[in-house]
Write a protein that holds these residues in place. Structure first.
Motif, PDB file in Angstrom:
ATOM      1  N   ASP A   1       0.790  -1.229   0.000  1.00 42.29           N
ATOM      2  CA  ASP A   1       0.000   0.000   0.000  1.00 42.29           C
ATOM      3  C   ASP A   1       0.822   1.279   0.000  1.00 42.29           C
ATOM      4  OD1 ASP A   1      -1.704  -2.146   0.637  1.00 42.29           O
ATOM      5  OD2 ASP A   1      -3.105  -0.830   1.686  1.00 42.29           O
ATOM      6  N   SER A   2       2.069   1.226   0.434  1.00 44.58           N
ATOM      7  CA  SER A   2       2.871   2.449   0.566  1.00 44.58           C
ATOM      8  C   SER A   2       3.413   2.965  -0.760  1.00 44.58           C
ATOM      9  CB  SER A   2       4.054   2.192   1.515  1.00 44.58           C
ATOM     10  OG  SER A   2       3.623   1.869   2.807  1.00 44.58           O
ATOM     11  N   GLN A   3       3.263   2.212  -1.837  1.00 37.50           N
ATOM     12  CA  GLN A   3       3.847   2.607  -3.113  1.00 37.50           C
ATOM     13  C   GLN A   3       3.244   3.911  -3.646  1.00 37.50           C
ATOM     14  OE1 GLN A   3       6.254   1.655  -5.018  1.00 37.50           O
ATOM     15  NE2 GLN A   3       6.806  -0.426  -4.380  1.00 37.50           N
ATOM     16  N   THR A   4       4.098   4.750  -4.232  1.00 35.72           N
ATOM     17  CA  THR A   4       3.620   5.990  -4.855  1.00 35.72           C
ATOM     18  C   THR A   4       2.776   5.703  -6.093  1.00 35.72           C
ATOM     19  OG1 THR A   4       5.746   6.087  -6.002  1.00 35.72           O
ATOM     20  CG2 THR A   4       5.500   7.437  -4.025  1.00 35.72           C
ATOM     21  N   TYR A   5       2.866   4.484  -6.628  1.00 39.91           N
ATOM     22  CA  TYR A   5       2.001   4.122  -7.749  1.00 39.91           C
ATOM     23  C   TYR A   5       0.533   4.220  -7.343  1.00 39.91           C
ATOM     24  CZ  TYR A   5       6.173   2.324 -10.080  1.00 39.91           C
ATOM     25  OH  TYR A   5       7.399   2.217 -10.674  1.00 39.91           O
ATOM     26  N   VAL A   6       0.242   3.972  -6.075  1.00 40.57           N
ATOM     27  CA  VAL A   6      -1.123   4.113  -5.575  1.00 40.57           C
ATOM     28  C   VAL A   6      -1.568   5.560  -5.675  1.00 40.57           C
ATOM     29  CG1 VAL A   6      -2.592   3.925  -3.535  1.00 40.57           C
ATOM     30  CG2 VAL A   6      -0.933   2.116  -4.042  1.00 40.57           C
ATOM     31  N   VAL A   7      -0.690   6.470  -5.270  1.00 35.83           N
ATOM     32  CA  VAL A   7      -1.014   7.900  -5.308  1.00 35.83           C
ATOM     33  C   VAL A   7      -1.249   8.352  -6.740  1.00 35.83           C
ATOM     34  CG1 VAL A   7      -0.196  10.217  -4.733  1.00 35.83           C
ATOM     35  CG2 VAL A   7       0.349   8.295  -3.223  1.00 35.83           C
TER      36      VAL A   7
ATOM     37  N   SER B   1      -2.079   6.534  -9.432  1.00 34.23           N
ATOM     38  CA  SER B   1      -3.286   5.936 -10.012  1.00 34.23           C
ATOM     39  C   SER B   1      -4.542   6.561  -9.416  1.00 34.23           C
ATOM     40  CB  SER B   1      -3.292   4.425  -9.782  1.00 34.23           C
ATOM     41  OG  SER B   1      -2.222   3.806 -10.455  1.00 34.23           O
ATOM     42  N   ALA B   2      -4.527   6.820  -8.115  1.00 37.14           N
ATOM     43  CA  ALA B   2      -5.677   7.452  -7.473  1.00 37.14           C
ATOM     44  C   ALA B   2      -5.882   8.861  -8.012  1.00 37.14           C
ATOM     45  CB  ALA B   2      -5.476   7.493  -5.956  1.00 37.14           C
ATOM     46  N   GLY B   3      -4.779   9.581  -8.244  1.00 38.64           N
ATOM     47  CA  GLY B   3      -4.878  10.929  -8.794  1.00 38.64           C
ATOM     48  C   GLY B   3      -5.509  10.933 -10.178  1.00 38.64           C
ATOM     49  N   ARG B   4      -5.119   9.973 -10.997  1.00 39.85           N
ATOM     50  CA  ARG B   4      -5.694   9.904 -12.340  1.00 39.85           C
ATOM     51  C   ARG B   4      -7.157   9.484 -12.299  1.00 39.85           C
ATOM     52  NH1 ARG B   4      -0.512   7.640 -13.318  1.00 39.85           N
ATOM     53  NH2 ARG B   4      -1.347   5.517 -13.178  1.00 39.85           N
TER      54      ARG B   4
ATOM     55  N   THR C   1      -9.423   8.896  -3.583  1.00 37.67           N
ATOM     56  CA  THR C   1      -8.342   8.947  -2.597  1.00 37.67           C
ATOM     57  C   THR C   1      -7.495   7.687  -2.692  1.00 37.67           C
ATOM     58  OG1 THR C   1      -9.599   7.855  -0.850  1.00 37.67           O
ATOM     59  CG2 THR C   1      -9.828  10.261  -1.039  1.00 37.67           C
ATOM     60  N   PRO C   2      -6.214   7.777  -2.320  1.00 42.15           N
ATOM     61  CA  PRO C   2      -5.384   6.575  -2.295  1.00 42.15           C
ATOM     62  C   PRO C   2      -5.951   5.494  -1.385  1.00 42.15           C
ATOM     63  CG  PRO C   2      -4.004   8.539  -2.160  1.00 42.15           C
ATOM     64  CD  PRO C   2      -5.430   8.997  -2.027  1.00 42.15           C
ATOM     65  N   GLU C   3      -6.528   5.899  -0.265  1.00 37.11           N
ATOM     66  CA  GLU C   3      -7.090   4.917   0.667  1.00 37.11           C
ATOM     67  C   GLU C   3      -8.224   4.119   0.021  1.00 37.11           C
ATOM     68  OE1 GLU C   3      -5.200   8.194   3.024  1.00 37.11           O
ATOM     69  OE2 GLU C   3      -6.584   8.090   1.313  1.00 37.11           O
ATOM     70  N   GLU C   4      -9.093   4.815  -0.713  1.00 44.02           N
ATOM     71  CA  GLU C   4     -10.208   4.133  -1.360  1.00 44.02           C
ATOM     72  C   GLU C   4      -9.715   3.216  -2.467  1.00 44.02           C
ATOM     73  OE1 GLU C   4     -13.917   2.739  -2.117  1.00 44.02           O
ATOM     74  OE2 GLU C   4     -13.236   3.948  -0.415  1.00 44.02           O
ATOM     75  N   LEU C   5      -8.697   3.665  -3.207  1.00 42.52           N
ATOM     76  CA  LEU C   5      -8.142   2.820  -4.262  1.00 42.52           C
ATOM     77  C   LEU C   5      -7.529   1.548  -3.674  1.00 42.52           C
ATOM     78  CD1 LEU C   5      -7.446   2.350  -7.218  1.00 42.52           C
ATOM     79  CD2 LEU C   5      -5.341   3.665  -6.858  1.00 42.52           C
ATOM     80  N   CYS C   6      -6.818   1.675  -2.564  1.00 41.73           N
ATOM     81  CA  CYS C   6      -6.241   0.501  -1.907  1.00 41.73           C
ATOM     82  C   CYS C   6      -7.325  -0.493  -1.508  1.00 41.73           C
ATOM     83  CB  CYS C   6      -5.442   0.910  -0.672  1.00 41.73           C
ATOM     84  SG  CYS C   6      -3.835   1.641  -1.015  1.00 41.73           S
ATOM     85  N   LYS C   7      -8.397   0.006  -0.944  1.00 41.16           N
ATOM     86  CA  LYS C   7      -9.481  -0.864  -0.486  1.00 41.16           C
ATOM     87  C   LYS C   7     -10.114  -1.607  -1.656  1.00 41.16           C
ATOM     88  CE  LYS C   7     -13.863  -0.757   2.081  1.00 41.16           C
ATOM     89  NZ  LYS C   7     -14.831   0.126   2.795  1.00 41.16           N
ATOM     90  N   GLN C   8     -10.422  -0.881  -2.731  1.00 33.31           N
ATOM     91  CA  GLN C   8     -11.049  -1.491  -3.903  1.00 33.31           C
ATOM     92  C   GLN C   8     -10.108  -2.514  -4.548  1.00 33.31           C
ATOM     93  OE1 GLN C   8     -12.148   1.632  -6.616  1.00 33.31           O
ATOM     94  NE2 GLN C   8     -13.572   2.608  -5.190  1.00 33.31           N
ATOM     95  N   SER C   9      -8.854  -2.126  -4.695  1.00 35.84           N
ATOM     96  CA  SER C   9      -7.901  -2.971  -5.411  1.00 35.84           C
ATOM     97  C   SER C   9      -7.557  -4.234  -4.637  1.00 35.84           C
ATOM     98  CB  SER C   9      -6.623  -2.179  -5.708  1.00 35.84           C
ATOM     99  OG  SER C   9      -6.908  -1.041  -6.503  1.00 35.84           O
ATOM    100  N   THR C  10      -7.435  -4.121  -3.322  1.00 29.88           N
ATOM    101  CA  THR C  10      -7.111  -5.294  -2.504  1.00 29.88           C
ATOM    102  C   THR C  10      -8.185  -6.357  -2.648  1.00 29.88           C
ATOM    103  OG1 THR C  10      -5.836  -3.994  -0.914  1.00 29.88           O
ATOM    104  CG2 THR C  10      -6.667  -6.117  -0.162  1.00 29.88           C
TER     105      THR C  10
ATOM    106  N   TRP D   1       2.828  10.384   1.466  1.00 29.26           N
ATOM    107  CA  TRP D   1       2.205   9.057   1.445  1.00 29.26           C
ATOM    108  C   TRP D   1       3.239   8.014   1.813  1.00 29.26           C
ATOM    109  CZ3 TRP D   1      -2.505   7.047   1.355  1.00 29.26           C
ATOM    110  CH2 TRP D   1      -2.673   5.702   1.007  1.00 29.26           C
ATOM    111  N   GLY D   2       2.909   7.162   2.758  1.00 28.80           N
ATOM    112  CA  GLY D   2       3.821   6.123   3.185  1.00 28.80           C
ATOM    113  C   GLY D   2       3.912   6.057   4.699  1.00 28.80           C
ATOM    114  N   ILE D   3       4.812   5.224   5.191  1.00 25.29           N
ATOM    115  CA  ILE D   3       5.006   5.056   6.631  1.00 25.29           C
ATOM    116  C   ILE D   3       6.027   6.065   7.133  1.00 25.29           C
ATOM    117  CG2 ILE D   3       5.827   3.477   8.433  1.00 25.29           C
ATOM    118  CD1 ILE D   3       4.794   1.163   6.798  1.00 25.29           C
ATOM    119  N   ASP D   4       5.658   6.840   8.126  1.00 23.23           N
ATOM    120  CA  ASP D   4       6.557   7.837   8.723  1.00 23.23           C
ATOM    121  C   ASP D   4       7.788   7.121   9.277  1.00 23.23           C
ATOM    122  OD1 ASP D   4       7.859   9.809  10.193  1.00 23.23           O
ATOM    123  OD2 ASP D   4       6.013  10.632  11.039  1.00 23.23           O
ATOM    124  N   ALA D   5       8.968   7.537   8.791  1.00 23.32           N
ATOM    125  CA  ALA D   5      10.205   6.870   9.210  1.00 23.32           C
ATOM    126  C   ALA D   5      10.519   7.093  10.686  1.00 23.32           C
ATOM    127  CB  ALA D   5      11.373   7.363   8.357  1.00 23.32           C
TER     128      ALA D   5
END
Length: 546
Positions: free
Chosen positions: A60-66, A68-71, A75-84, A245-249
């Motif tokens: 889920d942390s990939q910028t490809y999600v961001v 694809s969601a932008g296009r 939201t990236p969160e909704e795209l992750c849910k649908q795609s999973t 977007w991603g996990i805070d280091a």
């Protein structure tokens, strides 16, 4: 006694599938590559009686999600849910036997952070000021899946960070003429940013020794890529990025930066291993099963376009943890799979999903054809007419003719269940079958194409053997029939990692004497001097004309 193993190596096996990016569903190219290969290998290991954990989860942390969601305007969160949901549906439909598909949850995030924090505390990472593409309009740095340009090594079109064609990294400002993947008209500039990096060059000697030792477990294209990269200074690998977007280091030197999503994948594997193990009845702490004391064999299936990270940065980070964790033994890559000789393209509508194919084609036929044409060493293509021809002429037709002859012989015997003798010559032929299949199913010679072709070759051989006996009663030539039934029974077991529904029907019919799926190919399974006649199940023949 029949020797199934090339050695007595019966260590537990951890099979890792690639972590699919949840920026859409799956097409046949995804399945025909690493997922079917991982499934066939895992099923074969289970049949050999080994303890197996086969696992994956979304990335889920990939910028490809961001991007694809932008296009898509969601939201990236909704795209992750649908795609999973789509990804899990595709894997289930094609019978990919993952033991546990890990959730992207707080335990996952904690596992990733613990893995990186240990390296940070040990001083493994370094601060480095680099130039990154920057979008002035939004005030955002643009990296990885957010940008596209020309690869500085092979000059083909590439996304940021890694070229999927030559598998060389293009870090920081190396991509030629980059542009946004969300809005190509957006003008990019460059800005400096101080990030954390992994000095990969410091691990050159260890990486060279590791890959030299396991060269037989790498396919030629990956060996070439590794040799190319080791022939020049190894680039520093970005550990953090200034993104939203991603996990805070959570590194104080780079506040607000997130971890490079590509480098999450090993701790992700540790998390999903633990998650899957719990489903199999063993509760463990994430990472526990990766400790060297567990003595696991790790086999990683992935596309060539991911191989750089798994062969170099990921291994270097495991090495940086000291002697704590086991390192992957086999890293098996595949190339690209095309649709009717053209690249799969969702944007152009040139795509075929597993679910769409399975509406027309029985699952076993689809799996056998995908295995037969999988892009093991070079690009290959899916052809519907080719699938239909294979099914009619090499799989369904010959198998059902073979099964029909055996069923008729059993029926003509009037239900007599007397056991038939199996000759030394028959057992020797079974032993030869086991050896040939082992070459295709086992490491380091694993090969889906060869395994699938061996299934078809043996079906045809046994069909010819059955045809020669057709019309002859079981009591007239009991030795010849006994050998045939024994060899067909062995073939059902040996084809079971691919023809999963046929194998399930055989188990339900008692062909394997109530043996469970796990253990049908343990040493000595086919050493019996007698066999009970049986009517083999038929393969579904409803293949639509393409």
């Amino acid at each position: 006694m029949t020797q199934l193993l090339p050695s007595d190596d019966n260590r537990p096996v951890l099979v890792l599938g690639p972590n699919p990016t949840p920026n859409g569903g799956m097409h046949l190219g995804h399945i025909a590559g690493p997922y079917l290969a991982g499934d066939v290998y895992a099923r074969y290991q289970r049949a050999r009686g080994r303890n197996v954990i086969f696992t994956s989860e979304t990335d889920d942390s990939q910028t490809y999600v961001v991007a694809s969601a932008g296009r898509a305007g969601i939201t990236p969160e909704e795209l992750c849910k649908q795609s999973t949901a789509k990804i899990q549906s595709a894997l289930s439909a094609t019978g990919i036997s993952i033991d546990g598909f890990g959730p992207f949850d707080q335990t996952y995030r904690a596992t990733v952070l613990q893995y990186f924090s240990a390296l940070h505390s040990a001083g493994v990472f370094r601060l480095k000021t680099v130039r990154l593409p920057y979008l002035e309009r939004t005030g955002e740095f643009m990296v990885e899946g957010l940008i596209e340009g020309d690869c500085p090594v092979c000059l083909t079109s590439s996304r940021g960070g890694l070229c999927e064609t030559c598998c060389h990294p293009n870090n920081f400002d190396q991509l030629i003429n980059p542009h946004s993947t969300i809005n190509p008209d957006d003008k990019l500039t460059y800005r400096e940013a101080t990030i954390m990096v992994l000095p990969l060059e410091e691990y050159r000697a260890q990486l060279t020794a590791y890959h030299d030792k396991l060269a037989a477990h790498r396919r030629p294209h990956v060996r070439q890529m590794i040799a190319e990269l080791l022939s020049r200074p190894l680039q520093d690998v970005p550990i953090t990025f200034p993104l939203n977007w991603g996990i805070d280091a959570q590194f104080p030197e780079v506040p607000g930066q997130v971890l490079n999503a590509w480098l999450e994948l090993i701790p992700a594997g540790m998390f999903t291993t633990s998650y899957a193990a719990a489903k199999l009845g063993r509760d463990t702490v994430p990472g526990e099963l990766w400790r060297k004391a567990e003595n696991l064999r790790i086999v990683h299936f992935l596309g060539f376009d991911n191989a750089y990270y798994f062969c170099l940065p990921h291994i270097a980070m495991l090495m940086a943890h000291g002697d704590k964790y086991v390192w992957p033994e086999s890293i098996i890559n595949n190339e690209f799979y095309e649709l009717e000789s053209s690249k799969f393209s969702t944007s152009k509508g040139h795509v075929l999903t597993p679910e769409e194919l399975l509406e027309e084609v029985p699952r076993d036929i689809a799996r056998l054809y995908l295995a037969l044409t999988a892009p093991e060493y070079q690009r290959s293509t899916f052809s519907r007419s080719g699938l239909d021809t294979m099914a009619e002429e090499r799989l369904v037709g010959p198998w059902n003719q073979l099964a029909g002859i055996l069923a008729k012989a059993v029926a003509n015997a009037g239900g007599d269940s007397s056991r038939l003798p199996v000759s030394d010559a028959g057992r020797q032929r079974v032993a030869l079958m086991l050896e040939r299949f082992d070459l295709g199913y086992e490491m380091p010679t694993f090969n889906l194409n060869r395994s699938a072709d061996t299934v078809l070759v043996q079906i045809d051989r046994l069909r010819r053997q059955a045809t020669a006996l057709d019309g002859c009663g079981l009591d007239e030539q009991p030795g010849a029939w006994g050998d045939l039934f024994c060899e067909v029974k062995a073939l059902l077991a040996l084809a079971s990692p691919i023809l999963i529904d046929l194998a399930a029907a055989a188990r339900d019919a008692g062909v394997f004497d109530d043996s469970p799926e796990s253990g049908t190919l343990v040493a000595g399974a086919f050493d019996a001097t007698e066999v009970t006649p049986f009517a083999p199940p038929l393969l579904a023949a409803d293949v639509a004309v393409g």
